[in-house]
Scaffold this active site. Sequence first.
Site, PDB file in Angstrom:
ATOM      1  N   HIS A 365       0.830  -1.209   0.000  1.00  0.00           N
ATOM      2  CA  HIS A 365       0.000   0.000   0.000  1.00  0.00           C
ATOM      3  C   HIS A 365       0.857   1.248   0.000  1.00  0.00           C
ATOM      4  CE1 HIS A 365      -0.155   1.458   4.322  1.00  0.00           C
ATOM      5  NE2 HIS A 365       0.094   0.203   4.613  1.00  0.00           N
ATOM      6  N   ASP A 375       5.788   2.742   7.354  1.00  0.00           N
ATOM      7  CA  ASP A 375       4.473   2.205   7.016  1.00  0.00           C
ATOM      8  C   ASP A 375       3.759   3.137   6.071  1.00  0.00           C
ATOM      9  OD1 ASP A 375       1.964   1.069   6.960  1.00  0.00           O
ATOM     10  OD2 ASP A 375       1.528   1.394   9.068  1.00  0.00           O
ATOM     11  N   GLU A 412      -5.202   1.604   2.441  1.00  0.00           N
ATOM     12  CA  GLU A 412      -5.060   0.417   3.290  1.00  0.00           C
ATOM     13  C   GLU A 412      -5.339   0.774   4.737  1.00  0.00           C
ATOM     14  OE1 GLU A 412      -2.797  -2.463   5.917  1.00  0.00           O
ATOM     15  OE2 GLU A 412      -2.733  -0.278   5.777  1.00  0.00           O
ATOM     16  N   GLU A 413      -4.895   1.974   5.132  1.00  0.00           N
ATOM     17  CA  GLU A 413      -4.987   2.345   6.551  1.00  0.00           C
ATOM     18  C   GLU A 413      -6.424   2.453   7.034  1.00  0.00           C
ATOM     19  OE1 GLU A 413      -2.695   1.995   8.370  1.00  0.00           O
ATOM     20  OE2 GLU A 413      -0.772   2.670   7.553  1.00  0.00           O
ATOM     21  N   ASP A 441       4.250  -4.766   3.385  1.00  0.00           N
ATOM     22  CA  ASP A 441       3.664  -3.536   3.918  1.00  0.00           C
ATOM     23  C   ASP A 441       4.798  -2.696   4.473  1.00  0.00           C
ATOM     24  OD1 ASP A 441       2.343  -1.597   5.495  1.00  0.00           O
ATOM     25  OD2 ASP A 441       0.607  -2.888   5.785  1.00  0.00           O
ATOM     26  N   HIS A 525       2.239   4.669  13.088  1.00  0.00           N
ATOM     27  CA  HIS A 525       1.053   5.522  12.880  1.00  0.00           C
ATOM     28  C   HIS A 525       1.149   6.882  13.565  1.00  0.00           C
ATOM     29  CE1 HIS A 525      -1.977   2.168  11.488  1.00  0.00           C
ATOM     30  NE2 HIS A 525      -0.850   2.169  10.804  1.00  0.00           N
TER      31      HIS A 525
END
Lengths: 773, 773
Positions: A365, A375, A412-413, A441, A525
């Site tokens: 992603h 990420d 994706e998140e 990922d 995140h």
Amino acid sequence: PGNPKKVLLFQQIFLSSASNSTIASYLRSLTSHPHLAGTKPSLETIHYVKTHFQNLGLETHTVPFQTLLSYPVHASVSMHFGNGTVLNLPLNEMGIPSYPSSGLIQPYHAFSPSGTVHGKVVFANHGREDDYRTLGLMGVNVNGCIVIIRKGGGLSRGAVVKIAEKKGALGVLMYAEGDVSKGSFGSGVERGTVMEGVGDPLTPGWGADEDGERLKLEDKKVLERFPGIPSLPLPFESAQLILDSLGGPLAPQEWRDSGRSNLSHVGSGLVMVNFTYQVGLAGWENAWGDINFTLSMPDLGLHTIGTGLIYFGLRELPSQLQLIHFCYVCMEPMEGEKKLATIYNVVAVIRGLEEPDRYVLMGNHRDAWTYGAVDPNSGTATLLDIARRYALLMRKGWNPRRTIIFCSWDAEEFGMIGSTEWVEQNLVNLGAKAVAYLNVDCAVQGPGFFAGATPQLDNLIFEVTKKVQDQDSEVVATIYEKWKTMNGNNIQRLSGVDSDFAPFLQHAGVPSVDIYYGRDFPVYHTAFDSFNWMINNADPFFWRHVADNTALLFDMLVAGVWGLLGLHLADDPVLPLDYLSYAKQLQEYKDAFSRVLDGNISLTPLAASIQEFTSAAKQANEETKKLMEQEFTNDLLALKIRALNDRLMLAERGFLDTDGIKGREWFKHLVSVFFSKIAVRTEVLHTGSRIFQFAISTEALTYRYGNMICFLGIYGPRSNYESGLEFFPGISDAMAESKNMSQKDGHAAIKHEIWRVARAIQRAAAALKGELV
Amino acid sequence: PGNPKKVLLFQQIFLSSASNSTIASYLRSLTSHPHLAGTKPSLETIHYVKTHFQNLGLETHTVPFQTLLSYPVHASVSMHFGNGTVLNLPLNEMGIPSYPSSGLIQPYHAFSPSGTVHGKVVFANHGREDDYRTLGLMGVNVNGCIVIIRKGGGLSRGAVVKIAEKKGALGVLMYAEGDVSKGSFGSGVERGTVMEGVGDPLTPGWGADEDGERLKLEDKKVLERFPGIPSLPLPFESAQLILDSLGGPLAPQEWRDSGRSNLSHVGSGLVMVNFTYQVGLAGWENAWGDINFTLSMPDLGLHTIGTGLIYFGLRELPSQLQLIHFCYVCMEPMEGEKKLATIYNVVAVIRGLEEPDRYVLMGNHRDAWTYGAVDPNSGTATLLDIARRYALLMRKGWNPRRTIIFCSWDAEEFGMIGSTEWVEQNLVNLGAKAVAYLNVDCAVQGPGFFAGATPQLDNLIFEVTKKVQDQDSEVVATIYEKWKTMNGNNIQRLSGVDSDFAPFLQHAGVPSVDIYYGRDFPVYHTAFDSFNWMINNADPFFWRHVADNTALLFDMLVAGVWGLLGLHLADDPVLPLDYLSYAKQLQEYKDAFSRVLDGNISLTPLAASIQEFTSAAKQANEETKKLMEQEFTNDLLALKIRALNDRLMLAERGFLDTDGIKGREWFKHLVSVFFSKIAVRTEVLHTGSRIFQFAISTEALTYRYGNMICFLGIYGPRSNYESGLEFFPGISDAMAESKNMSQKDGHAAIKHEIWRVARAIQRAAAALKGELV
Ligand SMILES: [Ca+2]
Ligand SMILES: [Ca+2]
Ligand SMILES: [Zn+2]
Ligand SMILES: [Zn+2]
Ligand SMILES: [Zn+2]
Ligand SMILES: [Zn+2]
């Protein structure tokens, strides 16, 4: 058949074409600014990826979908005191100069509803059923309260909120204690989704075409995927302020021992809470504003700690906590003149020469909560580099036997939305033609190679890791050797739904792989997941080795493994899929259930189906060997190999069941999926370990919330020893649910699920055997 | 590619190998005694078919399943008079000396429950909702009554009983008026099943393996497939006795005009009814006994008519009708020491040389209610003859390109059980590999060629019928030419669930064909469906031409068409599947709906999907043309053809939907299935026409019974003109159900079903196009 020597040559060229600068430059470009899915800045990364593929001469498609996304408009949490004073708590990460100018989005939970609630606060530890039970024993009821929860209990965000909702809580505040040793990164605040399931909630089961059908927001099927109460992540220091304000009983010692938070009481006796949230819909342009909060309440004993955080020292005084919550919205709402957010997958194709109608898919992603250096763009940079190197092979005369498809997923998140929509859109062709899906990922979170896969790909992963050299140390060794030293070549199972392999495996039954370096990175995140952090922490050899061809070493290693997996699956005349590994895995699963069930219910159907599967796997391996020995090729042999390959490809589809997992019917895979109703893994684990371990406890069976049931084992002694029942989710669920039935009905329900799994394994065996019976 | 000249040669040999004696001898052997599914005498036909295939050198498998079947133990209907006299009515066919010694089973309804009921009798015409409305207008309520119904209203037996049950009736007696012109055959009594759906009721969705899972008899899913009240077929003359006894209002003129029954009053005012039935379980050995009935009641005005039938002339006297009903049972019940019936499919295989993993399936059922000369063994004899002739080709050097599978099904009469279990058992491999299923049930019922097919096979049927000569007249012409003269080369759609193509098409999405000569034969499911009747009636050229090579002419013609279809599908390098015909058909379907909906609801999604499908069909046809022009073959071309063929094969699968038709989820095909909730066709039509026509009427929408809804049109004017909406069953159902909703909800439900069909067509288009999007 084929020309193995030529294929070997191309593999060598691939391995030798790693470069010290390309991955770094890709990563730097991708992470120059935040690029949350559906936002304007994300269009630049889409363009970057698309242009990269196009410049390599690849057939490139940008595939748009219109989906429901969720952004914050406004959020605030304030503590209200008896004397009318209000304390607004910081909600953003410290050390970020200005969110609007940086393009960062404030920490929030996507798909949380908005609104305003008022109540006392109770600390509910990790928010598990167990924790509420402990509170209950202490006489603390969270009904009508706001709960504050610290990360780490093995539940997804959505599950934590749903449990709290079921307990009668009005809202949920979450925080992470972080890793004290990691210093400043402890001030990151973890964004994330609280939606359950995967894919666009308005188009369950079909691609979110611009002109397609959409369920209404108020449709039951849509609503059941969202929590009914609002939630918000808090910075550790803000959470600490609230924790310090709590009265009520003393927290159990084990709740206090495990973290750095200064917890003593659990609440709620002395603290009145006022939690407010408001619904609002807005387009992206209005989707964020300044977060206003006030730090000035010196008369109440506030003082500053750390990097400007406030600390509130007077436990008795605060009487209210107010959280003015953001609204959850589609970027542009669906009705009337309003529109949904548009997301874009980028898909690049290298057509196979002999079998253009067989697909090897390599996906990652692209969207990120913030800068996404780990990420997911460590993976994106890797994907782009593999494309560069494959293009190089093509210029040297290479044509893959099968079609290779690079997939750069969006959103994706928010719940694997880009990949899920694409899989749903292409289900018929993927079902008939997809050989394997190879996912990366977070390619690099730190040192140490990790792999997850459906078992028929285990051997290929071992083989490939033996071919890639790892220069990360004094002694140069293969990845395989280092991996062995580090964690014993343990390939985990793709039991979660935490990255884009989920729709491929669990909806379409495509054999899948997921690889990465390192796990559990602390800036997950948060606004700190940046190129700089990557350089200094995740891939420490990035600069050290920049001069000697090992820049972004770990990324290059991932590229080596990922790229070689792709080459093998695309070029090997007979597909490198070994189902004996699968048979062995199924046997282990069965044995684990056998121990748990302890003779109470017969597993004979399961045992018989595994035996059938094992014999089919042996037969397929023998045929593979025979066909590989053929010296030359002709049209009859070509069709023979194709027929065997079809069986190897289709066997995984046999595990799919048209009815799916009871209560979560979109999930069609009866075997490899864990995602048993509590198999929503911890957020910590999102980034790393794919295995979720839990305690076996008879009483654990009572853990229920709404439609969700915590299955923590059955028939076992109450103990803390662990078991990894991350498979046969339908059986696990039935075991959990049987607790609320008569023994007769409960056994019947479990038996029925055992039969369903046995038939799925039979189907897989039949597909692998390729014979009608 | 391939060698068309050699293939043509084998087709010629096939055509010229028809013989004047083989079909007749096969038919005579197969019909020497009754062979109901699950009974001992049926084992002989199984053995006969198996031995035939084996003697031809074919790989032959006998595939057993254990399924729930249903046989009568005892049945009686008697009329009870006020003075205590009892009149037992004849239930069996006249002219049959003794059922036990002949091996014939008494007329009954399989899967009817057993029991005893008491009530007055009402004549309810055909048992449609419409008929009960008419009764209602006359002030007649059937609640608490036994209804007597004459065949011919377009409903299945099961539907007739379910409607009656919903109206409060206690039991159902059915009779057929027969065809007066057909003389003695009017005394046949029609057996048949009243179970809804197809396949073994205890194993929905999976093969009924001996050791597999079974639902319990009391499971809701099982029970909902059976009526809740008993029913029984009556000889015409016994029915006449009851009809004559009826008082109450006069029957409407149209009810009286249409038949030969001497109907005047509808009941129930003057007739008291006593209907008794009893449950019992028994093995086959006990499954039939003598039916006792008394003819001696001269003082009540009884007299004998016809071949010993009783006629009761005094309307006012009888006060009670008693039906002591048979029990419905599995032959050997499932619980405890009892067992299910075992049925046997016989499957013979000719392995394909180039593509052994592609299947052309040719199937016919073998089980019969009685002797089965027409239904189904006229088809069985044909199948055996094709096997003989294919074996001859093999001895001359022929090897089909693809695998040919001869299927001799068991227990079709109970609800397509043999074929359904096999399809469920082999679903994964059939889904991936079945090219087409070619069904023949009653091969010969009389003159005139009929064909049903999924539309991509239309052109092949035309082509093949042009190659087979029909010698049935002065002028020898091709079947195609005669067919054109007779009914305009009309290929019907396989919209029913009345033969073994149902599971292939509606559960597995396999392109299917069904062919036959003649329709609506009068001895359908009676003891008169014998070799003698066949000789004298269905195939009148049987003896006349015995000397000149045209014995069983119609059967030979069916064999010619059926066999050539098989050869083409097995040998043509590119599959002879033309999806432009399908596109045209879909367009016609859409246009029909468009007229019915009359602009109230947009069909844009449907139109768009059909456009996509049309363009994919055109493209596939062009590619076919191009590939056919290639002169020589090599491994690349072989794979290219295979890839195109895979698309042609898989396109039909696209119409399947994992969720199936709402309320009947086993039926996965959203397009070709009719079987809209009233599309349970008439029994008359079972044997012939596959099209069920019905009137469009707004009020018809109210026709509901239980879960079943009679959709007879919507938005149209109330009229008697007919429309053939035998497609898009989900949309039809939603239209019917919308009548009971608010307009908003109703429209939403219809729109949702339109979307589902549109997406199914999109999937088919995507499979045909073969490209990811
Ligand atoms: Ca979707
Ligand atoms: Ca079944
Ligand atoms: Zn990620
Ligand atoms: Zn993430
Ligand atoms: Zn039949
Ligand atoms: Zn029949």
